[in-house]
Write a protein that holds these residues in place. Structure first.
Motif, PDB file in Angstrom:
ATOM      1  N   ALA A 205      39.412  40.476  42.566  1.00  0.00           N
ATOM      2  CA  ALA A 205      39.483  41.663  41.692  1.00  0.00           C
ATOM      3  C   ALA A 205      40.529  42.636  42.199  1.00  0.00           C
ATOM      4  N   GLU A 206      40.541  42.855  43.543  1.00  0.00           N
ATOM      5  CA  GLU A 206      41.513  43.781  44.101  1.00  0.00           C
ATOM      6  C   GLU A 206      42.935  43.257  43.911  1.00  0.00           C
ATOM      7  N   ALA A 207      43.133  41.953  44.077  1.00  0.00           N
ATOM      8  CA  ALA A 207      44.464  41.369  43.862  1.00  0.00           C
ATOM      9  C   ALA A 207      44.900  41.504  42.409  1.00  0.00           C
ATOM     10  N   HIS A 208      43.937  41.301  41.486  1.00  0.00           N
ATOM     11  CA  HIS A 208      44.261  41.411  40.060  1.00  0.00           C
ATOM     12  C   HIS A 208      44.638  42.844  39.711  1.00  0.00           C
ATOM     13  N   LEU A 209      43.850  43.829  40.254  1.00  0.00           N
ATOM     14  CA  LEU A 209      44.163  45.230  39.994  1.00  0.00           C
ATOM     15  C   LEU A 209      45.538  45.595  40.550  1.00  0.00           C
ATOM     16  N   LYS A 210      45.876  45.079  41.745  1.00  0.00           N
ATOM     17  CA  LYS A 210      47.186  45.358  42.318  1.00  0.00           C
ATOM     18  C   LYS A 210      48.301  44.792  41.451  1.00  0.00           C
ATOM     19  N   SER A 211      48.061  43.557  40.939  1.00  0.00           N
ATOM     20  CA  SER A 211      49.058  42.944  40.058  1.00  0.00           C
ATOM     21  C   SER A 211      49.249  43.772  38.783  1.00  0.00           C
ATOM     22  N   GLU A 212      48.122  44.222  38.196  1.00  0.00           N
ATOM     23  CA  GLU A 212      48.197  45.051  36.987  1.00  0.00           C
ATOM     24  C   GLU A 212      48.932  46.361  37.274  1.00  0.00           C
ATOM     25  N   ASN A 213      48.636  46.962  38.463  1.00  0.00           N
ATOM     26  CA  ASN A 213      49.289  48.215  38.827  1.00  0.00           C
ATOM     27  C   ASN A 213      50.794  48.031  38.973  1.00  0.00           C
ATOM     28  N   ASP A 214      51.234  46.926  39.598  1.00  0.00           N
ATOM     29  CA  ASP A 214      52.670  46.650  39.738  1.00  0.00           C
ATOM     30  C   ASP A 214      53.330  46.473  38.378  1.00  0.00           C
ATOM     31  N   LYS A 215      52.631  45.781  37.473  1.00  0.00           N
ATOM     32  CA  LYS A 215      53.206  45.578  36.136  1.00  0.00           C
ATOM     33  C   LYS A 215      53.367  46.902  35.409  1.00  0.00           C
TER      34      LYS A 215
END
Length: 401
Positions: A205-215
């Protein structure tokens, strides 16, 4: 289908005017983003003049393709038209838009986002009717989609309030659906769950949120660069508009100047026409004088013929007086007749001299009139040549304008 958080921002979200280069790129990627054409026709495209808000300005030199597109990702509808590499219509349909038929083959609608009014000219009334019906249908669909979107936002809002104390997996799902960036405090509380939750759900979940934040950061940076680019282009368009306005004012002043010159030339032309009419009247008088001279000439010929007859008669009488000496008694009477004839002959000669004098005077007057008429015609030809040159100058000026 475009994923949430990865779609490019709309022109209205970026602060860009619809129909620009970004809209052209969006039109080219319509199918990649999930947009599909649902209705296509051909029409001449017009836009309202931004300065007068009254006149129509052609946006295309010929009939172009105009299509309704449905974006399944955003559940929205757009009207898009491309002329070569230029996007001339990129209008998102909203429930408050109205398509109006202004004639049998022309219709229009206002787009508040583009701050303009689009007009379409169709080859037939049937195509206009089909386009208007499709516009009404798409408008109702857009209204229905907006209502559903509002219901979904309200449901998502309620759901977010309900899951504030749920595990981090539920929080990630809600944040992914709403498309908002996760605050750091919430992210920290979601990570600080139970050990089982950390082991099973915390890492992905944290990795997905980080990916979304970068996008989202990348999309924000791209939006900022596009805003600067469009601000520069808007400034150049404003400067170009100012130059065009100045040129238009100068053209209007020039038109007024030439209108005054044309009025002056028209007055001069009217004066020349009056002079031509006077000359025509004088020519008619000359023709009448010629007729009178011809009548006098015929009368003179008649008198000369009569004089010759009298001379022949006098000659015969003289011969008779020489041949018949016995008629001496009658010679006196013949002499008297001869004297009377000679007197009459003198009178006739006097009349002939008078008529000849009148003929000479008439010929002299006619010669003078011909000379004056020739001089006047020469002056008139010069004026006509000047008028012809002036008309050619006006024609050339009209062609240049």
């Amino acid at each position: 289908m475009c994923e949430v958080g990865t779609r490019p921002p709309l022109a209205a979200e970026r602060g860009e005017p619809p129909g620009g280069a970004a809209a052209a790129a969006a039109a080219e990627r319509c199918r990649d983003m999930g947009e599909q054409p649902i209705f296509t026709t051909r029409a001449h495209v017009f836009q309202i003049d931004p300065s007068t808000k009254k006149n129509w300005v052609p946006a295309s030199k010929q009939a172009v393709t105009v299509s309704y597109f449905y974006d399944s990702t955003r559940n929205s509808y757009r009207i898009i038209s491309v002329d070569g590499a230029k996007v001339i219509i990129n209008s998102t349909i909203t429930p408050n838009m109205t398509f109006t038929k202004t004639s049998q083959k022309f219709g229009q609608w206002a787009d508040s986002r583009a701050n303009t009014v689009f007009g379409l000219g169709f080859p037939s009334e049937q195509q206009l009717t089909k386009f208007a019906e499709k516009f009404q249908e798409v408008k109702e669909a857009a209204k229905l989609a907006r209502d559903r979107s509002q219901e979904k936002i309200e449901t998502s809002s309620n759901h977010s309030q309900e899951v504030q104390e749920t595990p981090s997996v539920g929080l990630c799902v809600v944040l992914q659906e709403s498309g908002r960036e996760t605050p750091s405090s919430t992210r920290a509380s979601s990570v600080n769950g139970t050990d089982d939750e950390k082991a099973s759900h915390g890492g992905p979940a944290e990795a997905h949120l980080k990916s979304e934040n970068d996008k989202l950061k990348f999309a924000l940076a791209q939006s900022s660069s596009n805003v600067k680019k469009w601000e520069t282009e808007l400034q150049s368009l404003r400067e170009s508009n100012a130059r065009l306005s100045t040129a238009l004012q100068e053209s209007a002043a020039s038109i007024e100047h030439w209108k005054k010159q044309f009025s002056a030339c028209k007055e001069e032309n009217d004066q020349l026409r009056g002079k031509i009419e006077e000359l025509e009247e004088q020519c008619n008088e000359v023709n009448k004088e010629k007729e009178r001279n011809a009548q006098l000439s015929r009368r003179l010929q008649e008198l000369e013929t009569e004089l010759q007859d009298k001379e022949l008669e006098l000659e015969e009488l003289r011969k008779q007086g020489e041949i018949i000496p016995e008629l001496m008694s009658e010679c006196e009477s013949v002499s008297e007749q001869l004297q009377a004839a000679e007197k009459k002959n003198k009178d006739l000669e006097e009349k002939v001299r008078t008529l000849r004098t009148e003929v000479e005077e008439n010929k002299h007057r006619q010669t003078n009139l011909k000379t004056e008429l020739k001089n006047f015609l020469d002056v008139l030809d010069g004026k006509i040549d000047e008028l012809h040159d002036f008309r050619q100058g006006l024609s050339k000026l009209g062609v240049d304008n």
